[in-house]
Write an enzyme that holds these catalytic residues in place. Structure first.
Site: not given
Ligand code: GBH
Length: 490
Positions: A26, A46, A59, A84, A129, A173-174, A316, A318, A386
């Site tokens: 990223q 790509h 890239d 991290r 990752h 990671n995840e 992690n 959100y 995260e």
């Molecule tokens: C993390 O992923 C990653 O570790 C990180 O690289 C990333 O940039 C960051 O969070 C932000 O996205 O299938 O429509 O319900 C988060 C993983 C992404 C998991 C969205 C759940 C839901 C999309 N999450 N996903 S959906």
């Protein structure tokens, strides 16, 4: 009530770790520079121009391969304790195997680590990752059982080269994103789309690889260097859609069959996959005429080998979903979704406005999830590796300021009221970066990156100020109001 509780007057403990996170794909760019080989993300992007929302690629990204000193300077500006970042396997081992160790790859991470240590910032290394060397994907990637040894060999190179300087390691990671979305689905590399089978094979090998790396660390490196090792699991909170017992069952099943798919083998007292997942995949497989379950079986020795292989629970987090039981078949047949048989939606009244449509702002979900992990996994030390919010860009990021305030308030409640054993928190992300299939549309940074400028100029957003203030004072800002969600509505 969306808030995680009234405004907390609690403070973050003195030894609480505050950090920021990034990942190699990223931010680094330099995808083919100084001996790095192609990763599965390079390959996917790509060869499939329509995969990324804005047609962009990784890239160059934020060019951190060349600008890492500025990155460390930003970490210093924020005043956080720990950074991290992830190491790119194909940058260090271009063939994927240890027959070729790329000195320039080792040098890059060595320089970054030294730069952090120079300013007393603790490095935390994510060992994987999502960027598998494409050469290993050609052999089946995470579905090929030999990858377990290849990963352990890779881990050994990292421990050997960086172990005396790095005290925090995250093996994966995840992993659910890798296996469920990458091998089962099409939403992450390698976009294999062999649902119902490949996500289970991937998980099986990945858990063995994790455990192998843990044992290598524990048996050989821990006594030399000290340090801690764990894994970072992604989890939404699952709230029952209604108060019915069926919906409560669905929410419980969601956590057990998603986060628990990875957490139960490592963090539970019993080990192995959650019994519910074993039963569901067995039943469906039998109905579908498979001779044996599509979910591979761990031997008793393997269950014991994988159990307890982490010093901390990396989380992690959100957002939150509402769960109910499916009354008909759901998802493709066969698939993990179909095996589990639940339906996931979000409440349309939950605030959002995020560039990432899934990112609804539900602070109470964070608090409940931390509680759930504490209760179900033996009071394990949790490090939130995260948490963050995406918008469409700009330094006046009021929504992100609000998101972080709300989630940190929920976190304070879970520490002080619920006695969750949370030892650290990392904001995702230090800076705007390549947000996978969202390209550069979705911005998660505390620092804005001008991707059009030659120097990829980085500037602090309002949220950087908010976060550095919290880190410095160890408490929430004076004017914070947990009931105020207006930043997400105008
Ligand atoms: C993390 O992923 C990653 O570790 C990180 O690289 C990333 O940039 C960051 O969070 C932000 O996205 O299938 O429509 O319900 C988060 C993983 C992404 C998991 C969205 C759940 C839901 C999309 N999450 N996903 S959906």
């Amino acid at each position: 009530d969306l808030a995680g509780g009234p405004k907390s007057n609690g403070t973050f403990p003195k030894d609480f770790l505050f950090g920021v996170s990034t990942a190699a794909v990223q931010i680094e760019g330099a995808w083919n520079v100084d001996g790095k080989s192609e990763s599965i993300w390079d390959y996917l992007i790509h060869n499939n121009q329509s995969f990324v929302r804005d047609g962009s690629n990784a890239d160059v990204a934020a060019d951190s391969y060349h600008l890492y000193k500025r990155d460390v300077e930003m970490v210093r500006e924020l005043g956080v304790d720990i950074y991290r970042f992830s190491i790119s396997w194909p940058r260090v081992l271009p063939t994927g195997r240890t027959n070729v160790i790329n000195p320039k790859g080792i040098q890059y991470y060595s320089n970054l680590i030294d730069e952090l240590l120079k300013y007393n910032i603790t490095p935390m290394v994510t060992m994987y990752h999502w960027d598998l060397p494409q050469k290993l994907q050609d052999l089946g990637g995470w579905t090929n059982g030999h990858i377990v040894d290849y990963y352990i060999d890779y881990a050994n190179v990292l421990f050997q080269n960086f172990g005396s300087r790095v005290k925090y390691w995250v093996t994966f990671n995840e992993p659910m994103q890798t296996c469920l979305e990458g091998y089962g689905g099409t939403y992450r590399a390698p976009a294999l789309n062999r649902h119902g089978v490949a996500e289970y094979l991937c998980t099986h090998n990945l858990l063995k690889a994790h455990a192998g790396a843990y044992h290598l660390f524990n048996d050989t490196y821990r006594s030399l260097n000290g340090g801690k090792i764990g894994m970072s699991l992604d989890s939404n909170w699952a709230e029952p859609k209604t108060n019915s017992s069926r919906d409560k069952e669905a929410a419980d099943l969601y956590l057990k069959t998603h986060m628990g798919w990875y957490a139960h083998p490592v963090y539970s007292s019993e080990g192995n996959y959650p019994p519910e997942l074993i039963r569901l995949v067995n039943e469906k497989s039998r109905k579908q005429n498979y001779t044996r379950s599509r979910l591979p079986v761990f031997s008793e020795a393997e269950v014991q080998y994988i159990k307890g292989t982490a010093d901390f629970f990396g989380l992690n987090h959100y957002t939150t979903y509402l769960l109910s039981m499916a009354d008909k078949e759901v998802g493709a047949i066969p698939s993990h979704e179909n095996d589990v048989g639940i339906v996931r939606i979000q409440d349309s009244s939950w605030p959002s406005r995020s560039s990432s449509s899934w990112l609804k702002v539900v602070p109470f979900g964070f608090r409940r999830l931390l509680n759930y992990i504490t209760k179900n996994y033996n009071n394990v030390p949790i490090i939130v590796t995260e948490n963050g919010y995406a918008d469409f860009s700009g330094v006046a990021d009021h929504a992100r300021v609000s998101y972080y305030s709300h989630y940190l308030n929920a976190l304070l409640h879970s520490i002080h009221e619920d006695h969750a054993n949370v030892q650290g928190y990392f904001a995702w992300s230090l800076m705007d970066n390549f947000e996978w299939d969202d390209g550069y549309v979705s911005r998660f940074g505390l620092y804005l990156v001008d991707f059009d400028s030659p120097n990829k100029t980085r500037s602090p957003k309002y949220s950087a100020k908010l976060y550095s203030g919290v880190v410095a004072t160890r408490r929430l800002p004076e004017n914070y109001d947990p009931e105020d969600f207006t930043a997400f509505s105008s």
